[in-house]
Design a protein around this motif. Sequence first.
Motif, PDB file in Angstrom:
ATOM      1  N   SER A 168      76.140  20.716  67.817  1.00 21.11           N
ATOM      2  CA  SER A 168      77.086  19.756  68.389  1.00 21.11           C
ATOM      3  C   SER A 168      76.834  18.355  67.874  1.00 21.11           C
ATOM      4  CB  SER A 168      76.965  19.747  69.910  1.00 21.11           C
ATOM      5  OG  SER A 168      77.281  20.994  70.423  1.00 21.11           O
ATOM      6  N   ARG A 172      78.302  18.960  64.367  1.00 15.62           N
ATOM      7  CA  ARG A 172      79.560  18.650  65.053  1.00 15.62           C
ATOM      8  C   ARG A 172      80.578  19.787  64.928  1.00 15.62           C
ATOM      9  NH1 ARG A 172      79.554  13.564  66.856  1.00 15.62           N
ATOM     10  NH2 ARG A 172      77.871  12.261  66.088  1.00 15.62           N
ATOM     11  N   TRP A 173      80.074  21.003  65.017  1.00 15.83           N
ATOM     12  CA  TRP A 173      80.958  22.153  64.925  1.00 15.83           C
ATOM     13  C   TRP A 173      81.441  22.602  66.299  1.00 15.83           C
ATOM     14  CZ3 TRP A 173      77.999  25.896  61.107  1.00 15.83           C
ATOM     15  CH2 TRP A 173      78.060  25.351  59.817  1.00 15.83           C
ATOM     16  N   LEU A 174      80.598  22.423  67.276  1.00 18.63           N
ATOM     17  CA  LEU A 174      80.881  23.030  68.581  1.00 18.63           C
ATOM     18  C   LEU A 174      80.744  22.010  69.700  1.00 18.63           C
ATOM     19  CD1 LEU A 174      78.768  26.204  67.851  1.00 18.63           C
ATOM     20  CD2 LEU A 174      81.236  26.200  68.162  1.00 18.63           C
ATOM     21  N   PRO A 175      81.491  22.216  70.774  1.00 22.30           N
ATOM     22  CA  PRO A 175      81.371  21.276  71.896  1.00 22.30           C
ATOM     23  C   PRO A 175      80.046  21.474  72.633  1.00 22.30           C
ATOM     24  CG  PRO A 175      82.837  23.068  72.460  1.00 22.30           C
ATOM     25  CD  PRO A 175      82.493  23.258  71.027  1.00 22.30           C
ATOM     26  N   LEU A 176      79.620  20.424  73.292  1.00 19.87           N
ATOM     27  CA  LEU A 176      78.340  20.483  73.991  1.00 19.87           C
ATOM     28  C   LEU A 176      78.405  21.342  75.247  1.00 19.87           C
ATOM     29  CD1 LEU A 176      77.061  16.806  73.887  1.00 19.87           C
ATOM     30  CD2 LEU A 176      75.733  18.785  73.245  1.00 19.87           C
ATOM     31  N   THR A 177      79.378  21.060  76.085  1.00 26.18           N
ATOM     32  CA  THR A 177      79.370  21.678  77.410  1.00 26.18           C
ATOM     33  C   THR A 177      80.778  22.088  77.834  1.00 26.18           C
ATOM     34  OG1 THR A 177      79.675  19.526  78.444  1.00 26.18           O
ATOM     35  CG2 THR A 177      77.417  20.307  78.242  1.00 26.18           C
ATOM     36  N   GLY A 178      80.823  22.715  78.996  1.00 26.38           N
ATOM     37  CA  GLY A 178      82.116  23.040  79.598  1.00 26.38           C
ATOM     38  C   GLY A 178      82.630  24.407  79.188  1.00 26.38           C
ATOM     39  N   GLU A 183      85.235  28.303  71.255  1.00 28.50           N
ATOM     40  CA  GLU A 183      84.234  27.353  70.755  1.00 28.50           C
ATOM     41  C   GLU A 183      83.261  26.927  71.850  1.00 28.50           C
ATOM     42  OE1 GLU A 183      87.415  26.739  71.128  1.00 28.50           O
ATOM     43  OE2 GLU A 183      87.881  24.649  71.606  1.00 28.50           O
ATOM     44  N   HIS A 184      83.724  26.932  73.092  1.00 31.22           N
ATOM     45  CA  HIS A 184      82.841  26.561  74.195  1.00 31.22           C
ATOM     46  C   HIS A 184      81.844  27.675  74.527  1.00 31.22           C
ATOM     47  CE1 HIS A 184      85.963  23.504  74.976  1.00 31.22           C
ATOM     48  NE2 HIS A 184      84.991  22.834  75.540  1.00 31.22           N
TER      49      HIS A 184
ATOM     50  N   GLY B  50      87.956  29.563  65.783  1.00 34.02           N
ATOM     51  CA  GLY B  50      88.296  28.760  66.960  1.00 34.02           C
ATOM     52  C   GLY B  50      87.246  27.732  67.274  1.00 34.02           C
ATOM     53  N   CYS B  51      86.324  27.519  66.357  1.00 34.49           N
ATOM     54  CA  CYS B  51      85.221  26.604  66.628  1.00 34.49           C
ATOM     55  C   CYS B  51      85.304  25.386  65.727  1.00 34.49           C
ATOM     56  CB  CYS B  51      83.890  27.297  66.426  1.00 34.49           C
ATOM     57  SG  CYS B  51      83.789  28.860  67.248  1.00 34.49           S
ATOM     58  N   GLY B  52      86.483  24.916  65.491  1.00 34.38           N
ATOM     59  CA  GLY B  52      86.649  23.788  64.591  1.00 34.38           C
ATOM     60  C   GLY B  52      86.050  22.528  65.134  1.00 34.38           C
ATOM     61  N   GLN B  53      86.108  21.471  64.338  1.00 36.59           N
ATOM     62  CA  GLN B  53      85.589  20.185  64.801  1.00 36.59           C
ATOM     63  C   GLN B  53      86.080  19.954  66.223  1.00 36.59           C
ATOM     64  OE1 GLN B  53      84.280  17.070  62.611  1.00 36.59           O
ATOM     65  NE2 GLN B  53      83.051  18.870  62.254  1.00 36.59           N
ATOM     66  N   TYR B  54      85.141  19.872  67.082  1.00 36.62           N
ATOM     67  CA  TYR B  54      85.484  19.861  68.491  1.00 36.62           C
ATOM     68  C   TYR B  54      86.265  18.606  68.874  1.00 36.62           C
ATOM     69  CZ  TYR B  54      85.023  19.412  73.453  1.00 36.62           C
ATOM     70  OH  TYR B  54      85.290  19.232  74.768  1.00 36.62           O
ATOM     71  N   LYS B 248      82.744  13.839  84.894  1.00 31.74           N
ATOM     72  CA  LYS B 248      82.325  15.208  84.582  1.00 31.74           C
ATOM     73  C   LYS B 248      80.956  15.467  85.189  1.00 31.74           C
ATOM     74  CE  LYS B 248      81.566  18.260  80.676  1.00 31.74           C
ATOM     75  NZ  LYS B 248      81.441  18.314  79.234  1.00 31.74           N
ATOM     76  N   GLU B 259      75.391  14.194  75.486  1.00 34.72           N
ATOM     77  CA  GLU B 259      76.836  13.886  75.528  1.00 34.72           C
ATOM     78  C   GLU B 259      77.091  12.418  75.202  1.00 34.72           C
ATOM     79  OE1 GLU B 259      79.143  15.440  78.786  1.00 34.72           O
ATOM     80  OE2 GLU B 259      79.148  17.320  77.666  1.00 34.72           O
ATOM     81  N   GLU B 262      76.589  12.085  71.460  1.00 38.47           N
ATOM     82  CA  GLU B 262      77.685  12.670  70.693  1.00 38.47           C
ATOM     83  C   GLU B 262      78.957  11.847  70.831  1.00 38.47           C
ATOM     84  OE1 GLU B 262      79.108  16.522  71.771  1.00 38.47           O
ATOM     85  OE2 GLU B 262      79.546  17.046  69.708  1.00 38.47           O
ATOM     86  N   TRP B 546      86.721  12.777  67.884  1.00 38.79           N
ATOM     87  CA  TRP B 546      87.247  13.779  66.954  1.00 38.79           C
ATOM     88  C   TRP B 546      88.761  13.742  66.974  1.00 38.79           C
ATOM     89  CZ3 TRP B 546      82.829  14.409  65.020  1.00 38.79           C
ATOM     90  CH2 TRP B 546      81.710  14.533  65.812  1.00 38.79           C
TER      91      TRP B 546
END
Lengths: 318, 547
Positions: A168, A172-178, A183-184, B50-54, B248, B259, B262, B546
């Motif tokens: 992440s 920067r390929w995947l989201p951190l949380t949630g 991808e999550h 489905g895991c593109g630049q978030y 959040k 977080e 990032e 992003w």
Amino acid sequence: MAPAAEGSGSDPVINYLVRRLLALVPVALGVATLTFAIIHLVPGDPVVAMLGETAAPADIVGMRHQLGLDRPLLEQYAAYLGGLAVGDLGESISYRKPVSRLIAERFPATIELAAAGMLVAVLLAFPLGIIAGSNPGGAGDLGAMGFAIVGISIPHIYLGPLLMILFSLDLRWLPLTGRGGLEHLVLPAVTLGTALAAILARMLRQSLIRVRESDYMRTALSKGLSARSALVRHGLKNALTSVVTIIGLQMGALLSGTLITEIIFSWPGIGRLLISAIGARDYPVVEGCVLTFAMTYVIVNMATDFVYAIVDPRVRIS
Amino acid sequence: MECERLASILLLSRQSRITRNAVLTVWISEWTARLRFVAQIAPALVALAGCGQYRTDRSPGTIQVDIETSPTSTDPRFATDATSSRINELIFDSLVKTDRNGQFVGHLADRVEHPSPTEIVFHLKHGVRFSDGRELTARDVIFTYNSILAPESMSPKRAGIEQLKSIDAPDDYTVVMTTAHPYAPALEMATEGIVPAGTSLPSKENAAAPIGSGPFQMVGYARDEAARLERNPYYPYPSGAPRSILFKIVPDPTVRALELAEGVCDFSGNNIEYDVLPWLGSHRFLEVSRTPGTTYKYLSFNFRDARLRDLRVRRAIAYAIDRKTIVNTILRGTGRVATGMLSPENWAYEANGTTYSFDPTKARQLLDQAGYTAGSNGMRGLRFEYKTTPEGARLGEVFQAMLQRVGIELTIRTLDFATYYADIQAGSFDLTSLQWVGINDPNSYYMVFDSQKTPPHGQNRGYYSNPEMDRLVEAGMSTVDPKWRKKIYGQVQQLAAEELPYVSLWWVDNVAVMNRRLVGFDAYPNGSFRSLATVTLSGPGGGGQWQ
């Protein structure tokens, strides 16, 4: 493919299923009783947790009465079991919602995570186990077992943030949380599944090494099959029986792993619900969540027995 | 195959070094190209999966604030925890609010009058509207207070306004509060968030968050996940200010830091571990803001233990703890060594009280005088149990080491919060460390040191009892004249410093880590999020936009 049925008259599969389902009743009763006893015996007051320390003593007494917490423990226990008998898990003290609804809202997220974790475990374990088991002592074996040792040793709470930093923060390929799209799911599933993958890979390796020395493998080789073909076509299926058993047994570890994984990745599943309910001493929610986890574990093991029969023709449902 | 090829290349060394090097170079370049290709297509493959630049789900004008726990209630009549209060402050207006120095200033009230020691008159502003367009009038104020006071509501806020004898509305824009006796901190009762008349009590049938007249309205709330706030269309706001705020819930402190790093999260207030602050500060797009805070950290004694009733023992413990070193090391400088519950920013702060700087020699002397002489191993037969939560265990270990140096043995018992809290309330502890958040009026001394205020009637959890303290805190509560109150609370602070019902540890700084795209954040000593309503957003910010 359904498990083979033998004999005539009543279907042994149905009989078996009914017996196993009936066996769920004492298990549920035991889990419910234990959970009820433990959560009520530990110190902590849900009413104080909800109203706060500054609440008027009269309000605390009133709320306790309203929730039935001032009744004798045995009476509360009987009411709880009475509710369970009709499928009522009670009402959450802090959420003011039926527990069954709270669990139903979060159960899909936990199952999604556990299933993805299992998938990751299997996808990692099979190639690693086959590589290791097909050439014990070789470079592949060393590498795969090195992974297994690391995988078993790294706790979720450490692996999760490490994966976050790499995938992440840096890549920067995947989201951190949630919870959201696929991808999550990737990082939580890898975090959850890695330890199980390591266990399965080791188990598969051992099984493959054992079957390599079997007579039927020697026969297969003497027929002219290559070592790889013999292993994949004959050895792997036989090696799978013990691995399938372990998958079922490890489901408990996988489910308990969701508790930590859900906290790390802010995943809105039952694990987070359970943790916050324990903190708030929300008795009905704790009891409902633990019961759900226990039942899931038992049902998965039932399913495992069926799969066991599929992969091992010697095993028959009866 | 590749291993065989590499082996054959290495075998070439027997034939010709030049040939071997040439072939090896080709092999390496081939593999480099392959790896480069993999590196190039990997993001594409990930994207295909489905895991593109978030992309964050933030729309322009939205800021994300990470909080550690869910607010316990979205209804200001029931919310007592800090998270709920900070979010509700952005949604609901109260008659008065505190300014940066803890002084009460008008909020919904344009003007506040004190015609007698038991009467306060609030003249409301005209034209204030709830987020559904209705105008806020005195009728809504009366409704809010009556619903808190109604026994069936079981509001935890009822005890806080129990001094209220009556609340009336002579007209639509005037509210009169009357107390049974002169009650100095009466204005604290006027800080409840106002909901529209007719708002039903929270129940399983009605889980919707009430509306308010503040800058935001809550448009979505999923407990344990997030709360989304959007602008109240009837509340004026500066251009460039956030249009919505996503609160959040991120329980893990490491993940909150990640977080921020990032760029997913824009703001985190007082919930980042001290150890990661330097790392966060090294990010150019992040700003770490430290401002003096009012949160008061203290060490509490149980006076039901005869050994701890001995003032010499309490003082020895105070002298044995090196608070300055703890603040500079463990807290990484994010605190000030405290002298009492009230910080220097408070109008009633008393600077001339007994202080206890680190002095282990003096601590040993006091323990000798108390009859606890050191044995051959240096220990004095004084063994106390320090109860704490997992988060406080590290601090407990520091106390343990420091007290051991003067011959006091401290055993640490770590409990989950609910168990710990139950034990503390039941008076089942020797020593413990807690903190008071949001101290404003010095009447807090009454709640924690008056001998009548032991649990469940108050927060005198250590069962401290001193008739002189009782007399002073009760006088401070009923004296309306600010000059007299300042004098009384000066004496209270001196007595507390002398008697040590608490060892004052430190005032915790407010530490906010925020993305530099947030401009103009004004930190409040009590950690309020209020200025999130007025910050402006400058550009997309760094770290994680992003697009």
